[in-house]
Design a protein around this motif. Structure first.
Motif, PDB file in Angstrom:
ATOM      1  N   LEU A 284       0.828  -1.206   0.000  1.00 44.13           N
ATOM      2  CA  LEU A 284       0.000   0.000   0.000  1.00 44.13           C
ATOM      3  C   LEU A 284       0.859   1.250   0.000  1.00 44.13           C
ATOM      4  O   LEU A 284       1.899   1.303   0.661  1.00 44.13           O
ATOM      5  CB  LEU A 284      -0.886   0.044   1.245  1.00 44.13           C
ATOM      6  N   GLN A 288      -3.475   5.421  -0.882  1.00 40.88           N
ATOM      7  CA  GLN A 288      -4.507   4.386  -0.986  1.00 40.88           C
ATOM      8  C   GLN A 288      -5.271   4.199   0.329  1.00 40.88           C
ATOM      9  O   GLN A 288      -6.153   3.348   0.408  1.00 40.88           O
ATOM     10  CB  GLN A 288      -3.871   3.052  -1.386  1.00 40.88           C
ATOM     11  N   THR A 377      -9.132   0.844   2.528  1.00 41.87           N
ATOM     12  CA  THR A 377      -8.468   1.428   1.361  1.00 41.87           C
ATOM     13  C   THR A 377      -9.463   2.211   0.509  1.00 41.87           C
ATOM     14  O   THR A 377     -10.684   2.096   0.664  1.00 41.87           O
ATOM     15  CB  THR A 377      -7.821   0.337   0.494  1.00 41.87           C
ATOM     16  N   THR A 378      -8.946   3.000  -0.404  1.00 41.14           N
ATOM     17  CA  THR A 378      -9.793   3.811  -1.278  1.00 41.14           C
ATOM     18  C   THR A 378     -10.639   2.966  -2.220  1.00 41.14           C
ATOM     19  O   THR A 378     -11.642   3.438  -2.750  1.00 41.14           O
ATOM     20  CB  THR A 378      -8.931   4.776  -2.105  1.00 41.14           C
TER      21      THR A 378
END
Length: 447
Positions: A284, A288, A377-378
């Protein structure tokens, strides 16, 4: 004089380096190197400058027999003044070793006491210097356990690490058991029983009270040396304290200290490690990350929550430390001082970090420093660390090479790689039978 104190005095005054295990001496050398790195790195910081200037103003000596120079400064002050300045300086860069059961720090006073006292022992061998270091750790650690078990308040390390300083002074200055007993009583009576959670709630340069612990320890030793008397130290001589001293000379606390990978309060480390592990294991990047949920023990959840305005606040802030780690993959002096305190990227990421306490983590404190982390996370994934214990302690120890690398990372930018390497070689070389403590002097005195 109680049986317990007699045993403590015998260990302190009579146990030679040859009667201490090699593993303890090796651990002591490594802890001194680690602490030296933090002491060096903290030198240019505001708290260290103020502490040294104050020692020069208030804690000088008219007698060379009770004087020494301040490390990486060169100005002459009293033995107590030098120990105070170096311990206060080191305490204000929260990267030095600690001991989970005491909820505090020992090396922060042991290294300053050694440097101040050993300047008057030109004959001191490397192994005997390490024996004094070990003595400081073993006495201070048990005094801390005894104090925490006997009072309700959570006191800073200065309240009990002063007794470790007395033990070092008694050993290096050739005290009788009675002189040591009086010094212990004076130090315990005057030790700074400051409330740690006040500092957590309002982070300042007070930190863990160890500068005053060092000052009290050396001052108490000199007072007793000159005939001043003190009431017996109840952390040693009370009947209820005996159990904390039963394993002296059998279990070596110096081998069970933790080493900090970050110059941040240890209570935040498990959360930092959790974010580090999740980001590493899932490749990551910080952009993110949609949200971070951290669960930890009560004391960790009490750490400073806002964007810090000072280095002290930064070192006692869990969300700030986690955000810095997520953004930069490390936490250095530059992140907790100067422009690092107004980093807009850190401030923005902190808004997406939530902290809560969990009963299971509370139950493991103070023996452990646990947390678990969930990162959303996005793209909608929820990635969990599971329960994580802070790195660097007996449960997940650093290797010798990792400790040495940390020392160089902190020391070299301040004093240069060549000088840092020379100091490293001397301190680690103290384990050799023919080594001399005095080889360090020319490397640590002067600007």
């Amino acid at each position: 004089m109680t049986d317990t104190f007699t045993r403590v005095a015998d260990f302190t005054l009579n146990r030679s380096a040859d009667q201490m295990p090699d593993s303890a001496k090796e651990a002591a050398a490594l802890m001194m190197l680690d602490t030296m790195g933090i002491l060096i790195a903290s030198g240019p910081m505001e708290a260290g400058v103020i502490a040294r200037d104050t020692a020069a103003l208030l804690y000088a000596s008219s007698d060379p027999a009770y004087s020494t120079r301040m490390m990486f400064d060169g100005r002459p002050v009293s033995l107590a003044g030098a120990a105070y300045a170096a311990a206060t300086q080191t305490d204000n860069l929260d990267g030095h070793d600690g001991y989970n059961p005491t909820k505090g720090h020992i090396g922060v006073v042991v290294l300053p006491a050694l440097i101040a006292l050993a300047e008057h022992r030109p004959d001191l061998s490397g192994p005997e210097a390490l024996a004094a270091v070990i003595t400081g750790y073993e006495i201070a650690g048990r005094a801390g356990l005894s104090l925490h078990a006997s009072v309700s308040d959570y006191h800073t390390s200065g309240a009990w690490n002063a007794l470790g300083v007395v033990a070092m002074a008694a050993r290096l200055r050739g005290f009788t058991p009675e002189q040591m007993r009086q010094a212990m009583g004076i130090a315990e009576y005057h030790g700074p029983r400051s409330q740690m959670m006040r500092e957590i709630a309002n982070p300042t340069m007070l930190h863990d009270g160890s500068g005053w612990g060092a000052l009290v320890g050396i001052s108490s030793a000199i007072l007793a040396e000159r005939g001043f008397t003190g009431a017996p130290a109840i952390t040693i001589e009370a009947e209820t304290a005996a159990r904390h001293w039963d394993d002296l000379g059998q279990f070596w606390q110096v081998e069970h200290q933790y080493v900090k990978p970050y110059p941040i309060c240890r209570w935040a480390h498990a959360a930092i490690d959790g974010v580090r592990a999740v980001m590493r294991d899932n490749t990551l990047s910080h952009d993110q990350i949609q949200a971070v949920q951290i669960n930890s023990f009560h004391e960790a959840a009490c750490l400073y929550a806002g964007m810090p305005g000072t280095t002290s606040q930064a070192q006692y802030s869990l969300p700030f430390a986690v955000a810095v780690q997520a953004l930069y993959g490390r936490i250095g002096v530059e992140h907790i001082s100067g422009a690092g305190l107004s980093d807009p990227a850190v401030a923005e990421l902190m808004m997406r970090i939530q902290v809560a306490e969990a009963d299971r983590h509370n139950a493991r404190f103070p023996e452990g420093r646990w947390a678990d982390v969930s990162i959303t996370t996005t793209d909608g994934r929820v990635l969990k660390s599971g329960d994580i214990h802070a790195r660097g302690g007996p449960e997940a120890p650093f290797s010798r090479d990792e400790v040495v690398a940390k020392y160089m990372e902190f020391a070299a930018p301040v004093i240069g790689a060549t000088r840092a390497e020379a100091i490293r070689n001397v301190i680690l070389g103290w384990v050799a039978p023919n080594s001399r403590y005095s080889d360090l002097s020319s490397l640590v005195f002067g600007p």
